[in-house]
Design a protein around this motif. Structure first.
Motif, PDB file in Angstrom:
ATOM      1  N   GLY A   1      10.633   3.469   3.392  1.00  0.00           N
ATOM      2  CA  GLY A   1      11.155   2.250   2.783  1.00  0.00           C
ATOM      3  C   GLY A   1      11.639   2.414   1.363  1.00  0.00           C
ATOM      4  N   LEU A   2      11.869   3.649   0.910  1.00  0.00           N
ATOM      5  CA  LEU A   2      12.291   3.861  -0.471  1.00  0.00           C
ATOM      6  C   LEU A   2      13.795   3.787  -0.662  1.00  0.00           C
ATOM      7  CD1 LEU A   2       9.320   4.789  -0.684  1.00  0.00           C
ATOM      8  CD2 LEU A   2      10.095   6.509  -2.321  1.00  0.00           C
ATOM      9  N   ASP A   3      14.552   3.765   0.428  1.00  0.00           N
ATOM     10  CA  ASP A   3      16.006   3.675   0.315  1.00  0.00           C
ATOM     11  C   ASP A   3      16.405   2.200   0.315  1.00  0.00           C
ATOM     12  OD1 ASP A   3      18.744   3.743   0.515  1.00  0.00           O
ATOM     13  OD2 ASP A   3      18.786   5.343   2.012  1.00  0.00           O
ATOM     14  N   PRO A   4      16.902   1.680  -0.834  1.00  0.00           N
ATOM     15  CA  PRO A   4      17.199   0.243  -0.922  1.00  0.00           C
ATOM     16  C   PRO A   4      18.350  -0.201  -0.022  1.00  0.00           C
ATOM     17  CG  PRO A   4      17.983   1.393  -2.874  1.00  0.00           C
ATOM     18  CD  PRO A   4      17.188   2.375  -2.088  1.00  0.00           C
ATOM     19  N   VAL A   5      19.217   0.719   0.372  1.00  0.00           N
ATOM     20  CA  VAL A   5      20.362   0.324   1.203  1.00  0.00           C
ATOM     21  C   VAL A   5      20.087   0.568   2.685  1.00  0.00           C
ATOM     22  CG1 VAL A   5      21.985   0.759  -0.673  1.00  0.00           C
ATOM     23  CG2 VAL A   5      21.493   2.579   0.976  1.00  0.00           C
ATOM     24  N   ARG A   6      18.934   1.111   3.009  1.00  0.00           N
ATOM     25  CA  ARG A   6      18.594   1.359   4.407  1.00  0.00           C
ATOM     26  C   ARG A   6      17.187   0.849   4.685  1.00  0.00           C
ATOM     27  NH1 ARG A   6      16.584   6.453   7.216  1.00  0.00           N
ATOM     28  NH2 ARG A   6      16.948   6.062   9.404  1.00  0.00           N
ATOM     29  N   PRO A   7      17.032  -0.457   4.838  1.00  0.00           N
ATOM     30  CA  PRO A   7      15.697  -1.008   5.070  1.00  0.00           C
ATOM     31  C   PRO A   7      15.121  -0.549   6.403  1.00  0.00           C
ATOM     32  CG  PRO A   7      17.378  -2.684   5.402  1.00  0.00           C
ATOM     33  CD  PRO A   7      18.076  -1.494   4.824  1.00  0.00           C
TER      34      PRO A   7
ATOM     35  N   HIS B   1       6.862   0.581  10.436  1.00  0.00           N
ATOM     36  CA  HIS B   1       7.101   2.007  10.638  1.00  0.00           C
ATOM     37  C   HIS B   1       6.388   2.863   9.593  1.00  0.00           C
ATOM     38  CE1 HIS B   1       9.015   5.657  11.939  1.00  0.00           C
ATOM     39  NE2 HIS B   1       9.644   5.808  10.782  1.00  0.00           N
ATOM     40  N   PRO B   2       6.541   2.605   8.279  1.00  0.00           N
ATOM     41  CA  PRO B   2       5.787   3.400   7.303  1.00  0.00           C
ATOM     42  C   PRO B   2       4.274   3.254   7.481  1.00  0.00           C
ATOM     43  CG  PRO B   2       7.585   2.225   6.233  1.00  0.00           C
ATOM     44  CD  PRO B   2       7.476   1.675   7.619  1.00  0.00           C
ATOM     45  N   TRP B   3       3.824   2.058   7.839  1.00  0.00           N
ATOM     46  CA  TRP B   3       2.393   1.843   8.037  1.00  0.00           C
ATOM     47  C   TRP B   3       1.881   2.729   9.178  1.00  0.00           C
ATOM     48  CZ3 TRP B   3      -1.463  -0.413   5.449  1.00  0.00           C
ATOM     49  CH2 TRP B   3      -2.654  -0.675   6.125  1.00  0.00           C
ATOM     50  N   ARG B   4       2.636   2.793  10.263  1.00  0.00           N
ATOM     51  CA  ARG B   4       2.239   3.651  11.390  1.00  0.00           C
ATOM     52  C   ARG B   4       2.247   5.128  10.991  1.00  0.00           C
ATOM     53  NH1 ARG B   4       6.160   0.260  15.436  1.00  0.00           N
ATOM     54  NH2 ARG B   4       4.648  -1.373  16.048  1.00  0.00           N
ATOM     55  N   LEU B   5       3.209   5.506  10.156  1.00  0.00           N
ATOM     56  CA  LEU B   5       3.249   6.893   9.693  1.00  0.00           C
ATOM     57  C   LEU B   5       2.019   7.216   8.851  1.00  0.00           C
ATOM     58  CD1 LEU B   5       7.029   7.180   8.724  1.00  0.00           C
ATOM     59  CD2 LEU B   5       5.880   8.311  10.646  1.00  0.00           C
TER      60      LEU B   5
ATOM     61  N   ASP C   1      -3.872   3.093 -15.502  1.00  0.00           N
ATOM     62  CA  ASP C   1      -2.483   3.563 -15.531  1.00  0.00           C
ATOM     63  C   ASP C   1      -1.766   3.344 -14.192  1.00  0.00           C
ATOM     64  OD1 ASP C   1      -0.272   4.870 -16.834  1.00  0.00           O
ATOM     65  OD2 ASP C   1      -0.718   6.672 -15.695  1.00  0.00           O
ATOM     66  N   THR C   2      -1.934   2.178 -13.578  1.00  0.00           N
ATOM     67  CA  THR C   2      -1.416   2.010 -12.233  1.00  0.00           C
ATOM     68  C   THR C   2      -0.382   0.899 -12.112  1.00  0.00           C
ATOM     69  OG1 THR C   2      -2.051   1.715  -9.911  1.00  0.00           O
ATOM     70  CG2 THR C   2      -3.234   0.394 -11.521  1.00  0.00           C
ATOM     71  N   ARG C   3       0.514   1.059 -11.133  1.00  0.00           N
ATOM     72  CA  ARG C   3       1.418  -0.001 -10.714  1.00  0.00           C
ATOM     73  C   ARG C   3       0.837  -0.785  -9.543  1.00  0.00           C
ATOM     74  NH1 ARG C   3       4.448   4.200 -12.363  1.00  0.00           N
ATOM     75  NH2 ARG C   3       6.214   3.761 -13.722  1.00  0.00           N
ATOM     76  N   ALA C   4      -0.151  -0.186  -8.881  1.00  0.00           N
ATOM     77  CA  ALA C   4      -0.718  -0.771  -7.671  1.00  0.00           C
ATOM     78  C   ALA C   4      -1.843  -1.732  -8.056  1.00  0.00           C
ATOM     79  CB  ALA C   4      -1.231   0.326  -6.755  1.00  0.00           C
TER      80      ALA C   4
ATOM     81  N   PHE D   1       0.782  -1.230   0.000  1.00  0.00           N
ATOM     82  CA  PHE D   1       0.000   0.000   0.000  1.00  0.00           C
ATOM     83  C   PHE D   1       0.817   1.285   0.000  1.00  0.00           C
ATOM     84  CE2 PHE D   1      -3.066  -2.984   2.013  1.00  0.00           C
ATOM     85  CZ  PHE D   1      -4.097  -2.847   1.111  1.00  0.00           C
ATOM     86  N   ILE D   2       2.097   1.215   0.355  1.00  0.00           N
ATOM     87  CA  ILE D   2       2.851   2.463   0.546  1.00  0.00           C
ATOM     88  C   ILE D   2       4.080   2.538  -0.359  1.00  0.00           C
ATOM     89  CG2 ILE D   2       4.062   3.917   2.219  1.00  0.00           C
ATOM     90  CD1 ILE D   2       2.355   2.625   4.416  1.00  0.00           C
ATOM     91  N   THR D   3       5.028   1.644  -0.162  1.00  0.00           N
ATOM     92  CA  THR D   3       6.335   1.776  -0.792  1.00  0.00           C
ATOM     93  C   THR D   3       6.258   1.885  -2.308  1.00  0.00           C
ATOM     94  OG1 THR D   3       7.233   0.475   1.023  1.00  0.00           O
ATOM     95  CG2 THR D   3       8.643   0.795  -0.906  1.00  0.00           C
ATOM     96  N   ARG D   4       5.367   1.112  -2.916  1.00  0.00           N
ATOM     97  CA  ARG D   4       5.295   1.090  -4.386  1.00  0.00           C
ATOM     98  C   ARG D   4       4.246   2.041  -4.946  1.00  0.00           C
ATOM     99  NH1 ARG D   4       5.845  -5.364  -5.937  1.00  0.00           N
ATOM    100  NH2 ARG D   4       7.855  -5.723  -4.952  1.00  0.00           N
TER     101      ARG D   4
END
Length: 460
Positions: A75-81, A86-90, A406-409, A53-56
């Motif tokens: 969660g958009l930084d691939p080198v810093r998971p 956390h994103p869900w709570r945000l 026109d969606t990726r989701a 629901f969020i990252t993509r």
């Protein structure tokens, strides 16, 4: 006081509601989108609620970012998971801020219809709802293929790189257990825009893959060969995401000279624009020859914030609409191909000012031109209504494309089509209530908007 519109028949009580229920459960035709065919070919379970629901979903991440939340916390930084909770709570903490947005409508629809959740997302229930969704995602009935069937998707088009081997599509086509129709779409932008990252290297790979000469004629033959490969795998359209719909026709000598300059990286900005314009013209010529529907998505400044692009890459929420001009930019293309038999050109816009001024009049004359559905920032209820009002009096319903999600989701596809069906039912219902359209005609239009029209426009 303006005069009352005369009624040709009695007002139909609840016309909009009746028209919506005429099409509410109709199969979904999605002739342009960005879902990866591998999602269905692999049929692996979805990861977790945050990924889903969020990252993509850059509709969600861009607005959370606007509220001051760094993208790496989403969660958009691939080198810093990050912990996916956390994103869900945000999102839950900021859910009230999404009120009135298309994202809120779609997510609410998904939670209710797929996960049977009617609760309003909040900080108090964030973890409980996360756990419920996470557990449900393990069930076989929520795997991608099961949802494809549950969503009643009749046709789903993906968007693919010209050098993609289309193996995921081949696997789906060869699988007797999968009966859906999933079509590739030829998307050549990175091979026709000299400003695209890695342009020269991409052209080299294209020429090598097709064993073509390093000339402009060889380059065109290479693109034609890859289009033919896509057609052999079921493609019906080629999509072009351009900054401006500028077109021009160059003579062969000038085109060759320009091709060598862009390939060598010595072309200036004016030459790069000229090359893009000539290639959009050439793409139309190829569509006339091979029958691929040509869709044009112009008018967006991609990667508006360079720092975000460098850190997180494209499609991370910082693409911004710009003013767009069609009438003069497309005239060379339409002078040459606008009345060519079988040519279909679907024009999309995120500049609302062009709908009644340019796009509808073009579609109201040229048999090749169709009005693309409200796209991107305009694919929400009020914007869909404004779009219908802007184009219908000039071009009617049957010069439009039908809805394009026109969606990726993947999970949002039914929600988006439902939004469009409700908005069109409201618009048609008003015409019935005002006596401008008879109810039996409105029923036919409502059905055609979700079936016959997209099938005709996209040659399905």
């Amino acid at each position: 006081m303006s005069p009352r519109i005369p009624r040709s028949q009695p007002t139909a009580p609840g016309a909009a509601d009746e028209l919506y229920h005429e099409v509410a459960d109709a199969p979904i035709i999605s002739p342009h989108g960005h879902v990866d065919a591998a999602l269905l070919a692999d049929d692996a379970p979805f990861g977790d609620p945050t990924e889903l629901f969020i990252t993509r979903d850059h509709y969600v991440t861009r607005l959370l970012h606007a509220f001051g939340i760094p993208l790496d916390e989403l969660g958009l930084d691939p080198v810093r998971p990050v912990d996916p909770r956390h994103p869900w709570r945000l999102l839950a903490d900021n859910w009230h801020r999404f009120a009135g947005t298309a994202s809120a409508s779609w997510l609410t629809h998904e939670l209710r219809t797929i996960f049977d959740i009617d609760d309003e997302l909040s900080a108090d229930n964030a973890d409980r709802l996360y756990d419920r969704i996470d557990a449900l995602l393990r069930r076989p009935e929520l795997r991608p293929r099961a949802l494809f069937d549950r969503f009643r998707i009749d046709v789903l088009a993906t968007t693919d790189d010209p050098l993609d081997d289309l193996s995921a599509h081949a696997r789906l086509a060869a699988d007797p257990e999968f009966t859906g129709r999933v079509l590739p779409t030829f998307r050549p932008d990175a091979y026709t825009d000299p400003d695209a990252p890695g342009f020269g290297e991409r052209i080299g790979r294209l020429l090598d893959a097709t064993q073509s000469a390093g000339t402009f004629a060889g380059y065109l033959r290479a693109l034609q060969e890859r289009r033919a490969y896509f057609i052999s795998h079921g493609a019906v359209s080629a999509d072009h995401g351009v900054y401006e719909p500028f077109t021009t026709d160059l003579d062969p000598v000038a085109a060759e000279r320009l091709f060598q300059a862009v390939l060598a990286g010595t072309a200036d900005a004016a030459q790069a624009r000229l090359f893009r314009g000539h290639m959009l013209f050439q793409m139309a010529r190829m569509s006339v020859a091979d029958g691929l529907v040509m869709t044009v998505h112009p008018g967006v400044r991609r990667n508006h914030h360079s720092g975000t692009f460098r850190a997180y890459g494209p499609d991370t929420g910082h693409d911004i609409p710009v003013r767009t001009e069609f009438t003069e930019n497309l005239r060379p293309l339409l002078q040459e191909f606008g009345t060519a038999p079988g040519f279909h050109l679907v024009l999309f816009a995120v500049d609302e000012t062009v709908y009644s001024r340019e796009v509808a009049p073009l579609a109201g004359f040229y048999p090749s031109v169709y009005i693309g559905a409200p796209w991107w920032f305009l694919d929400a209820p009020d914007a869909i209504g404004r779009w219908r009002a802007a184009v219908t009096e000039t071009a009617g319903f049957y010069r439009s494309s039908g809805f394009i999600d026109d969606t990726r989701a993947f999970l949002s596809i039914p929600a988006r089509h439902d939004t469009a069906r409700r908005a069109d039912a409201v618009f048609l219902g008003r015409l019935v209530d005002e006596g401008r359209v008879r109810m039996d005609t409105a029923r036919r239009i409502a059905r055609d908007l979700v079936d016959a029209i997209p099938r005709e426009v996209f040659k399905l």
